[in-house]
Scaffold this motif. Structure first.
Motif, PDB file in Angstrom:
ATOM      1  N   MET A  74       0.843  -1.174   0.000  1.00  0.00           N
ATOM      2  CA  MET A  74       0.000   0.000   0.000  1.00  0.00           C
ATOM      3  C   MET A  74       0.890   1.240   0.000  1.00  0.00           C
ATOM      4  N   ARG A  75       0.428   2.250  -0.702  1.00  0.00           N
ATOM      5  CA  ARG A  75       1.156   3.520  -0.737  1.00  0.00           C
ATOM      6  C   ARG A  75       0.456   4.532   0.166  1.00  0.00           C
ATOM      7  N   TYR A  76       1.269   5.327   0.847  1.00  0.00           N
ATOM      8  CA  TYR A  76       0.761   6.365   1.741  1.00  0.00           C
ATOM      9  C   TYR A  76       1.502   7.663   1.497  1.00  0.00           C
ATOM     10  N   PHE A  77       0.748   8.770   1.521  1.00  0.00           N
ATOM     11  CA  PHE A  77       1.324  10.102   1.553  1.00  0.00           C
ATOM     12  C   PHE A  77       1.412  10.523   3.002  1.00  0.00           C
ATOM     13  N   MET A  78       2.538  11.049   3.389  1.00  0.00           N
ATOM     14  CA  MET A  78       2.712  11.640   4.709  1.00  0.00           C
ATOM     15  C   MET A  78       3.011  13.116   4.488  1.00  0.00           C
ATOM     16  N   PHE A  79       2.068  13.977   4.853  1.00  0.00           N
ATOM     17  CA  PHE A  79       2.226  15.420   4.713  1.00  0.00           C
ATOM     18  C   PHE A  79       2.789  15.993   6.002  1.00  0.00           C
ATOM     19  N   VAL A  80       3.785  16.838   5.886  1.00  0.00           N
ATOM     20  CA  VAL A  80       4.365  17.514   7.037  1.00  0.00           C
ATOM     21  C   VAL A  80       3.759  18.912   7.101  1.00  0.00           C
ATOM     22  N   THR A  81       3.004  19.206   8.157  1.00  0.00           N
ATOM     23  CA  THR A  81       2.429  20.536   8.315  1.00  0.00           C
ATOM     24  C   THR A  81       2.977  21.182   9.586  1.00  0.00           C
ATOM     25  N   SER A  82       3.224  22.486   9.496  1.00  0.00           N
ATOM     26  CA  SER A  82       3.731  23.209  10.666  1.00  0.00           C
ATOM     27  C   SER A  82       3.463  24.695  10.505  1.00  0.00           C
ATOM     28  N   ASP A  83       3.772  25.420  11.546  1.00  0.00           N
ATOM     29  CA  ASP A  83       3.596  26.866  11.576  1.00  0.00           C
ATOM     30  C   ASP A  83       4.743  27.511  10.799  1.00  0.00           C
ATOM     31  N   GLU A  84       4.417  28.075   9.649  1.00  0.00           N
ATOM     32  CA  GLU A  84       5.452  28.671   8.799  1.00  0.00           C
ATOM     33  C   GLU A  84       6.172  29.835   9.474  1.00  0.00           C
ATOM     34  N   SER A  85       5.468  30.630  10.255  1.00  0.00           N
ATOM     35  CA  SER A  85       6.115  31.782  10.881  1.00  0.00           C
ATOM     36  C   SER A  85       7.133  31.333  11.931  1.00  0.00           C
ATOM     37  N   ALA A  86       6.842  30.250  12.625  1.00  0.00           N
ATOM     38  CA  ALA A  86       7.800  29.735  13.614  1.00  0.00           C
ATOM     39  C   ALA A  86       9.079  29.295  12.918  1.00  0.00           C
ATOM     40  N   TRP A  87       8.934  28.623  11.768  1.00  0.00           N
ATOM     41  CA  TRP A  87      10.113  28.188  11.016  1.00  0.00           C
ATOM     42  C   TRP A  87      10.882  29.398  10.503  1.00  0.00           C
ATOM     43  N   ALA A  88      10.173  30.371   9.948  1.00  0.00           N
ATOM     44  CA  ALA A  88      10.829  31.562   9.395  1.00  0.00           C
ATOM     45  C   ALA A  88      11.607  32.317  10.460  1.00  0.00           C
ATOM     46  N   ASN A  89      11.130  32.272  11.694  1.00  0.00           N
ATOM     47  CA  ASN A  89      11.778  32.992  12.790  1.00  0.00           C
ATOM     48  C   ASN A  89      12.788  32.151  13.555  1.00  0.00           C
ATOM     49  N   SER A  90      13.039  30.923  13.111  1.00  0.00           N
ATOM     50  CA  SER A  90      13.998  30.037  13.778  1.00  0.00           C
ATOM     51  C   SER A  90      15.428  30.467  13.466  1.00  0.00           C
ATOM     52  N   THR A  91      16.328  30.120  14.352  1.00  0.00           N
ATOM     53  CA  THR A  91      17.740  30.449  14.147  1.00  0.00           C
ATOM     54  C   THR A  91      18.333  29.546  13.064  1.00  0.00           C
ATOM     55  N   PRO A  92      19.375  30.000  12.414  1.00  0.00           N
ATOM     56  CA  PRO A  92      20.053  29.151  11.427  1.00  0.00           C
ATOM     57  C   PRO A  92      20.552  27.836  12.036  1.00  0.00           C
ATOM     58  N   GLN A  93      20.980  27.880  13.288  1.00  0.00           N
ATOM     59  CA  GLN A  93      21.454  26.660  13.954  1.00  0.00           C
ATOM     60  C   GLN A  93      20.322  25.651  14.118  1.00  0.00           C
ATOM     61  N   TYR A  94      19.148  26.131  14.509  1.00  0.00           N
ATOM     62  CA  TYR A  94      17.990  25.244  14.660  1.00  0.00           C
ATOM     63  C   TYR A  94      17.613  24.634  13.313  1.00  0.00           C
ATOM     64  N   LYS A  95      17.570  25.455  12.282  1.00  0.00           N
ATOM     65  CA  LYS A  95      17.223  24.959  10.946  1.00  0.00           C
ATOM     66  C   LYS A  95      18.222  23.905  10.482  1.00  0.00           C
ATOM     67  N   GLU A  96      19.500  24.130  10.735  1.00  0.00           N
ATOM     68  CA  GLU A  96      20.527  23.158  10.350  1.00  0.00           C
ATOM     69  C   GLU A  96      20.351  21.845  11.116  1.00  0.00           C
ATOM     70  N   GLU A  97      20.028  21.947  12.393  1.00  0.00           N
ATOM     71  CA  GLU A  97      19.797  20.755  13.217  1.00  0.00           C
ATOM     72  C   GLU A  97      18.606  19.947  12.682  1.00  0.00           C
ATOM     73  N   ILE A  98      17.504  20.627  12.390  1.00  0.00           N
ATOM     74  CA  ILE A  98      16.311  19.946  11.877  1.00  0.00           C
ATOM     75  C   ILE A  98      16.596  19.346  10.509  1.00  0.00           C
ATOM     76  N   PHE A  99      17.294  20.084   9.652  1.00  0.00           N
ATOM     77  CA  PHE A  99      17.639  19.567   8.331  1.00  0.00           C
ATOM     78  C   PHE A  99      18.448  18.272   8.459  1.00  0.00           C
TER      79      PHE A  99
END
Length: 116
Positions: free
Chosen positions: A1-26
């Motif tokens: 079976m195939r499944y789509f998994m959509f990732v949803t989140s608060d875009e403003s929180a991501w936009a306001n995150s530090t570069p270090q946090y973004k690198e860690e999540i990436f």
């Protein structure tokens, strides 16, 4: 079976995150994606541009309307995974491992065969 998994989140929180946090999540996303690839379940994965770069299209009575984003909703789809697994429970287990589940929401849907 195939499944789509959509990732949803608060875009403003991501936009306001530090570069270090973004690198860690990436890094976490890269490890998760490699795990899925190594398990042989990953069919496709893509990240999406923010909703501010998107558009919504509707046709009513033959007239097309286009509304450019953002649309004011706090959460937006930031990406997706398409996987092939044996059960919904397995898809849910993969979704729970996704880094997006720790700061946003994972929406999991089975892919229907076209026309059914």
């Amino acid at each position: 079976m195939r499944y789509f998994m959509f990732v949803t989140s608060d875009e403003s929180a991501w936009a306001n995150s530090t570069p270090q946090y973004k690198e860690e999540i990436f890094g976490k996303y890269m490890a998760f994606t490699m795990e899925m690839q190594n398990a042989g379940v990953l069919l496709a994965v893509e990240s999406l541009q923010p909703s501010s770069k998107g558009s919504r299209v509707q046709v009513r009575n033959g007239e097309r309307t286009v509304v450019d984003g953002p649309w004011g909703e706090p959460s937006a789809v930031g990406g997706y995974y398409l996987i092939r697994v044996d059960s919904k429970d397995e898809a849910l287990a993969w979704a729970a491992k996704c880094p997006g589940a720790s700061y946003g929401t994972m929406e999991v849907r089975e892919v229907s065969e076209f026309g059914k």
